[in-house]
Motif scaffolding. Structure first.
Motif, PDB file in Angstrom:
ATOM      1  N   ARG A  79       0.989  -1.179  -0.078  1.00 56.43           N
ATOM      2  CA  ARG A  79      -0.068  -0.005   0.076  1.00 56.43           C
ATOM      3  C   ARG A  79       1.029   1.031  -0.015  1.00 56.43           C
ATOM      4  NH1 ARG A  79      -4.956   1.800  -1.419  1.00 56.43           N
ATOM      5  NH2 ARG A  79      -5.301   3.692  -0.129  1.00 56.43           N
ATOM      6  N   ALA A  80       1.964   1.293   0.828  1.00 50.78           N
ATOM      7  CA  ALA A  80       2.724   2.391   0.901  1.00 50.78           C
ATOM      8  C   ALA A  80       3.194   2.888  -0.333  1.00 50.78           C
ATOM      9  CB  ALA A  80       3.799   2.411   2.050  1.00 50.78           C
ATOM     10  N   PHE A  81       3.721   1.488  -1.071  1.00 50.98           N
ATOM     11  CA  PHE A  81       4.724   2.007  -2.249  1.00 50.98           C
ATOM     12  C   PHE A  81       3.930   2.445  -3.276  1.00 50.98           C
ATOM     13  CE2 PHE A  81       5.969   0.109  -6.375  1.00 50.98           C
ATOM     14  CZ  PHE A  81       7.395   0.778  -6.565  1.00 50.98           C
ATOM     15  N   ILE A  82       2.607   1.709  -3.542  1.00 49.85           N
ATOM     16  CA  ILE A  82       1.753   2.066  -4.796  1.00 49.85           C
ATOM     17  C   ILE A  82       1.042   3.510  -4.261  1.00 49.85           C
ATOM     18  CG2 ILE A  82      -0.473   1.009  -3.952  1.00 49.85           C
ATOM     19  CD1 ILE A  82       0.718   0.814  -7.149  1.00 49.85           C
ATOM     20  N   SER A  83       0.844   3.792  -3.193  1.00 52.39           N
ATOM     21  CA  SER A  83       0.409   5.361  -3.043  1.00 52.39           C
ATOM     22  C   SER A  83       1.323   6.171  -3.572  1.00 52.39           C
ATOM     23  CB  SER A  83       0.157   5.296  -1.450  1.00 52.39           C
ATOM     24  OG  SER A  83      -0.922   4.654  -1.254  1.00 52.39           O
ATOM     25  N   ARG A  84       2.439   5.961  -3.274  1.00 58.07           N
ATOM     26  CA  ARG A  84       3.574   6.964  -3.623  1.00 58.07           C
ATOM     27  C   ARG A  84       3.876   7.115  -4.933  1.00 58.07           C
ATOM     28  NH1 ARG A  84       4.948   5.579   1.571  1.00 58.07           N
ATOM     29  NH2 ARG A  84       6.151   7.419   2.834  1.00 58.07           N
ATOM     30  N   TYR A  85       3.847   5.764  -5.747  1.00 58.87           N
ATOM     31  CA  TYR A  85       3.994   5.551  -6.940  1.00 58.87           C
ATOM     32  C   TYR A  85       2.889   6.540  -7.814  1.00 58.87           C
ATOM     33  CZ  TYR A  85       4.000   3.530 -11.853  1.00 58.87           C
ATOM     34  OH  TYR A  85       3.471   3.549 -13.092  1.00 58.87           O
ATOM     35  N   SER A  86       1.735   6.100  -7.583  1.00 55.39           N
ATOM     36  CA  SER A  86       0.417   6.688  -8.101  1.00 55.39           C
ATOM     37  C   SER A  86       0.545   8.027  -8.082  1.00 55.39           C
ATOM     38  CB  SER A  86      -0.685   6.116  -7.569  1.00 55.39           C
ATOM     39  OG  SER A  86      -0.842   4.691  -7.536  1.00 55.39           O
ATOM     40  N   ARG A  87       0.924   8.699  -7.051  1.00 58.01           N
ATOM     41  CA  ARG A  87       0.817  10.305  -6.973  1.00 58.01           C
ATOM     42  C   ARG A  87       1.969  10.802  -7.584  1.00 58.01           C
ATOM     43  NH1 ARG A  87       1.755  13.699  -1.084  1.00 58.01           N
ATOM     44  NH2 ARG A  87       1.089  15.505  -1.927  1.00 58.01           N
ATOM     45  N   LEU A  88       3.147  10.125  -7.522  1.00 58.68           N
ATOM     46  CA  LEU A  88       4.371  10.708  -8.308  1.00 58.68           C
ATOM     47  C   LEU A  88       3.958  10.379  -9.980  1.00 58.68           C
ATOM     48  CD1 LEU A  88       7.225  11.899  -8.312  1.00 58.68           C
ATOM     49  CD2 LEU A  88       8.181   9.568  -7.967  1.00 58.68           C
ATOM     50  N   SER A  89       3.553   9.194 -10.123  1.00 64.16           N
ATOM     51  CA  SER A  89       3.226   8.976 -11.666  1.00 64.16           C
ATOM     52  C   SER A  89       2.210  10.130 -12.350  1.00 64.16           C
ATOM     53  CB  SER A  89       2.668   7.688 -11.714  1.00 64.16           C
ATOM     54  OG  SER A  89       2.400   7.314 -13.321  1.00 64.16           O
ATOM     55  N   SER A  90       1.071  10.313 -11.628  1.00 58.50           N
ATOM     56  CA  SER A  90       0.294  11.183 -11.965  1.00 58.50           C
ATOM     57  C   SER A  90       0.900  12.796 -12.290  1.00 58.50           C
ATOM     58  CB  SER A  90      -0.940  11.307 -10.980  1.00 58.50           C
ATOM     59  OG  SER A  90      -1.585  10.105 -10.959  1.00 58.50           O
ATOM     60  N   LEU A  91       1.531  13.120 -11.011  1.00 54.41           N
ATOM     61  CA  LEU A  91       2.162  14.421 -11.139  1.00 54.41           C
ATOM     62  C   LEU A  91       3.287  14.577 -12.398  1.00 54.41           C
ATOM     63  CD1 LEU A  91       2.690  15.100  -7.355  1.00 54.41           C
ATOM     64  CD2 LEU A  91       0.921  16.243  -8.686  1.00 54.41           C
ATOM     65  N   LEU A  92       3.902  13.550 -12.361  1.00 55.79           N
ATOM     66  CA  LEU A  92       4.851  13.683 -13.552  1.00 55.79           C
ATOM     67  C   LEU A  92       4.385  13.622 -14.842  1.00 55.79           C
ATOM     68  CD1 LEU A  92       8.005  13.593 -13.766  1.00 55.79           C
ATOM     69  CD2 LEU A  92       8.277  11.201 -13.402  1.00 55.79           C
ATOM     70  N   GLU A  93       3.411  12.631 -14.921  1.00 59.71           N
ATOM     71  CA  GLU A  93       2.840  12.604 -16.291  1.00 59.71           C
ATOM     72  C   GLU A  93       2.253  14.061 -16.814  1.00 59.71           C
ATOM     73  OE1 GLU A  93      -0.489  10.064 -18.768  1.00 59.71           O
ATOM     74  OE2 GLU A  93      -0.366   9.828 -16.487  1.00 59.71           O
ATOM     75  N   MET A  94       1.619  14.654 -15.613  1.00 55.66           N
ATOM     76  CA  MET A  94       1.159  16.172 -15.782  1.00 55.66           C
ATOM     77  C   MET A  94       2.042  17.034 -16.158  1.00 55.66           C
ATOM     78  SD  MET A  94      -1.937  17.336 -16.013  1.00 55.66           S
ATOM     79  CE  MET A  94      -1.252  18.638 -17.372  1.00 55.66           C
TER      80      MET A  94
END
Length: 906
Positions: free
Chosen positions: A664-679
């Motif tokens: 959970r901790a890893f996927i939450s950070r990854y999802s947040r970072l991936s969304s921000l980085l894509e934007m």
């Protein structure tokens, strides 16, 4: 003066009030102590009277009972239960935390019990004499003395019974089934069972000793297990690579049993990674993600400052027009009304449940908002992206603001509307966390698409919205007016409400500690690859449990690697044989559960690249179908496609569900970072396209390059966790054809000097259960009658009579069924020897799939040879060929098998 007198009286009142409070507190404490003492005396009396129900009632209702309380004779309730041979009561007390009375050691128990009998008898005699010496007219006094006499006579009988039980009891037998296994690179796990005979006294504790010396001359440590219901111990902080010997004792009131040595006799803390130094996927990379997120946000803030400076140069009239458009939009938008009638388009729905109730609007509708009035082609990519956003709902507003600055891009148009709908739901429900998406959007024939999030709230007041009320699922389902065609998205949403709530609950379940065997099966379509998962646990693959210990040691993993390389350097240890038997049993259970026949099972493979570690407590081994059958395509026969109890999830969705459960901790950070980085990447590319001057162009290029570097770092971190992608790539590779075939796993390859034989065994007709004993080194030729051959699987040893690159006399031992053909045997032998060549570090000879047709299977006895047709079943061979040898040779080399057979004849 009056004021001073008033203050004095007030102080006296306060002092008097404080004294009263103290007295009340003391009185409450005294009452509590008296009540506790009364409960303990009642419990002790229940033990003496063997009243199990009263003892249960006291232990269940009283919170102040000390189960280890001792009476005046230094006896506990557990002592009485054990000495009166009251096993159920003793087990009840032990479960409540009662422990053996250490006050009595050795012979002091017998002395104390003898003294207890003596005191009781003296009291009885005194009361008897008192009755005889009492005047006849004192009727009331005589009745009182007789009552006391009955009590002490009963106490005397109890004491004598305890003394008799103690005198005739002996130390227990040793514990049974003591098993030691490696549980981590620095720890071992000891598990054992109760003794066969307690010898008159209940076992109340166990003692575990471990040493690095086989004779236990020097102890490395010991531990006392005072709760006899706990029969396992994990020993930590041991030296990696050192051997530890273990023995276990059982103890009761008469002492310790003889020691029982473990099976195997020792364990060596290690890890399967020690074999090839493969890094762990569980290595914490959260610090890397946090540092990357900080860099992305810093770059974002710098860019925002520059953009604000540019926007400040926009004319006031242009800003007023923009603000006016926004204000008009807000006037005509309704932020609290949910959709009642669903027309063609895309919608977002949210199911919030608490126990058996769901959140509905005042009109008893589920919260549904419109995303777009049209559906633009396939939404798979956008839906997968939105699932990542669901791991970081708190960033919805920020992402939406960024996308509005680039709404001219068609890539962002649909996603911006999705975020607007999500923000709308958050505001209407008064909460940020909308939960996780159901794996499949609802689609009807009218072009309506509904994406559904599901979330469980701990209490109903967590939803801070006046427009929401709670309603039971059953009542809501009754109010639903069924449609005759049942085809509208609205009806489909309501009728599937229990299914979606159940799915959400199942996705939250975590497997209990253990090592599991999973099954990887894929289905492909035009734009998706789907993976087969069970309905009851959609966050993992279909599986069975292998054992409780989730760790695989170096010794166990080396044995599997040797099997795959078709070479065994030395006989397997007890630990290796036990591990192999566990895997055999698990494969049998799993394939039976999936409906795989025994003929299909022989060609399945065990994935031997790594142990998939979901968490420190849950690990998986994988079972793979043949490379041609791993991924089925539309139109291909697949018996698992419509099998009840299973789902087919897109791989990306399965990864999100799996990670949300176990990382959970890893996927939450990854999802947040991936969304921000894509934007940020899209905005940087937009700025690069609009750059005019040389300075602006250089700055924009630097931004794009920085975003690419951030993305590369993120992808590298994400790739290290994506075990499913590595596994499916390996499983589908027809060139590698990796993994240990079950035919090899069930029949370990012998050493080159073993006797050739066809070993038929009595097997279960339902499934090819693994052979119980190893026949390596056997010199006996076994003959089998026609009935046995036509029904029972068996083991075949096949020799290589061609240039394999390995030593002469190399053979492969396979487990086959009566329907296994010669062609299947040839292919498996050549492929196994190909792998053996590669694992020895040689580049050739390697035979491709196109060259397999050049080989044939022959039976040789003396100077006679029989070439078997490709469709012939080797287990159907008749005498005298069953006494010969089987060879794989090139069709062009006619004499190769006969020459090698004569050279290696026993």
């Amino acid at each position: 003066m009056p004021s001073r007198l008033y203050r004095s009286r007030s102080a006296k009142r306060r002092t008097s009030g404080g004294d009263n409070e103290d007295r009340k507190t003391d009185r409450k404490k005294s009452e509590k102590n008296n009540r506790s003492t009364c409960d303990m005396l009642t419990l002790f009396e229940a033990a003496e009277k063997e009243d199990l129900e009263t003892a249960k009632a006291i232990l269940e209702t009283s919170n102040s009972v000390d189960v280890n309380w001792m009476n005046a004779a230094n006896l506990t309730a557990l002592d009485v239960a054990i000495l009166t041979d009251n096993g159920p009561l003793a087990c009840l007390l032990l479960a409540q935390g009662a422990r053996e009375n250490l006050r009595w050691v050795g012979k002091s128990r017998a002395l104390e019990l003898s003294q207890l009998i003596k005191d009781a008898e003296e009291k009885t005699n005194d009361l008897t004499n008192a009755i005889l010496n009492t005047t006849p007219g004192s009727t009331a006094l005589i009745k009182e003395i007789e009552k006391q006499l009955d009590y002490w006579e009963w106490k005397t009988s109890i004491a004598k019974k305890m003394k008799y039980s103690y005198d005739h009891a002996n130390p227990p037998d040793p514990p049974t089934n003591v098993v030691v296994s490696v549980s981590s690179p620095t720890s071992i796990l000891i598990q054992f069972q109760e003794p066969e005979d307690c010898n008159g006294a209940l076992v109340t504790w166990y003692k575990v000793e471990w040493s690095m010396c086989e004779d236990f001359a020097k102890m490395a440590g010991e531990s006392r297990l005072t709760d006899p219901s706990v029969r396992e111990l994990e020993i930590h902080n041991l030296d990696t690579g050192s051997k530890y010997y273990v023995r276990v004792f059982a103890g009761n009131m008469k002492g310790l049993s003889a020691p029982e040595l473990s099976i195997p006799t020792c364990a060596e803390p290690s890890s399967w990674r020690d074999v090839d130094q493969r890094p762990s996927r569980l290595d914490e990379k959260l610090s890397v993600m946090d540092a990357l997120l900080a860099n992305v946000q810093l770059h974002r803030e710098t860019h925002q400052v520059e953009r604000q400076f540019k926007e400040s140069r926009v004319s006031p009239s242009a800003r007023r027009k923009t603000n006016m458009r926004k204000s008009l939009k807000n006037i005509f938008s309704n932020t609290t009304k949910f959709q009642k009638h669903l027309r063609r388009g895309m919608y977002l729905a949210c199911i919030l449940y608490c126990d058996d109730r769901v959140a509905v609007s005042s009109e008893e509708l589920l919260p549904i908002v419109e995303v777009d009035d049209n559906v633009h082609g396939s939404i798979h990519n956008d839906f997968h992206w939105l699932m990542k956003v669901a791991c970081t709902w708190e960033d919805v507003r920020q992402l939406k603001q960024d996308m509005e600055k680039g709404t001219h891009s068609t890539t962002l148009h649909c996603r911006c509307k999705m975020l607007q709908a999500a923000l709308h739901l958050q505001q209407a429900l008064g909460m940020q966390d909308l939960g996780h998406f159901f794996y499949r959007p609802i689609k009807d024939s009218g072009g309506t698409v509904v994406m559904v999030t599901v979330n469980a709230v701990p209490e109903m007041k967590a939803v801070a919205s006046s427009s929401i009320k709670w309603m039971s699922v059953s009542k809501l389902m009754k109010k639903l007016q069924p449609n005759t065609d049942q085809s509208t998205a609205h009806d489909m949403l309501f009728t599937s409400l229990p299914e979606k709530i159940s799915y959400h609950k199942m996705c939250q379940q975590v497997l209990e500690r253990g090592l599991y065997l999973g099954y990887l099966k894929l289905r492909s379509s035009v734009d998706l690859i789907r993976v087969l998962v069970p309905e009851k646990t959609p966050n993992v693959l279909p599986h069975v449990k292998v054992r409780t210990n989730s760790h695989v040691s170096r010794e166990e993993w080396e044995w599997l690697q040797n099997l795959d390389a078709n070479q065994v350097k030395e006989p397997p240890t007890a630990l290796q044989l036990g591990f192999q038997e566990e895997i055999k049993e698990a494969t049998s259970k799993l394939l039976n559960h999936l409906g795989v026949t025994e003929d299909q099972a022989v060609s399945h493979r065990l994935y031997d690249i790594e142990v998939i570690e979901f968490s420190p407590d849950v690990s998986f081994l994988l079972l793979l179908p043949p490379s041609e059958e791993v991924c089925s395509v539309p139109g291909q026969s697949d018996h698992l496609a419509h099998r009840e109890g299973f789902l087919s999830l897109p791989v990306q969705i399965f990864e999100m569900i799996h990670m949300c459960t176990y990382n959970r901790a890893f996927i939450s950070r990854y999802s947040r970072l991936s969304s921000l980085l894509e934007m940020n990447s899209l905005l940087a590319q937009h700025a690069h396209r609009e750059a005019f001057s040389a300075t602006e162009l250089s700055t924009a290029k630097d931004r794009v390059r920085e975003m690419q570097e951030f993305q590369f770092c993120l992808d590298d971190t994400w790739k290290g966790r994506r075990w499913i992608m590595d596994c499916l790539t390996y499983a589908r590779d027809k060139q590698i054809r990796g993994g240990i075939p079950l035919g090899v796993l069930y029949a370990p390859p012998p050493s080159p000097d073993d006797s050739p034989l066809t070993d038929h065994r009595v097997m279960s007709p339902h499934f090819m259960m693994p052979p119980v004993e190893d026949t390596v080194g056997s010199q006996e030729f076994l003959q089998v009658d026609a009935d046995a051959k036509s029904h029972q699987p068996g083991n075949l040893r096949i020799y290589a009579a061609y240039e394999s690159g390995l030593a002469k006399g190399t053979s492969v031992k396979l487990h086959v069924t009566p329907r296994t053909t010669a062609r299947e045997v040839i292919n498996l032998v050549v492929q196994q020897l190909n792998k053996a060549v590669l694992m020895k570090g040689m580049a050739e000879p390697i035979y491709t799939d196109d060259q397999l047709a050049d080989f044939c299977l022959v039976a040789v006895i003396g100077a006679r040879e029989r070439c078997l047709r490709d469709d012939y079943q080797p287990l159907q061979l008749q005498n005298p060929w069953t006494k010969g040898r089987l060879f794989v040779r090139l069709k062009s080399n006619v004499l190769a098998a006969i020459e090698q057979g004569n050279a290696t004849a026993v």
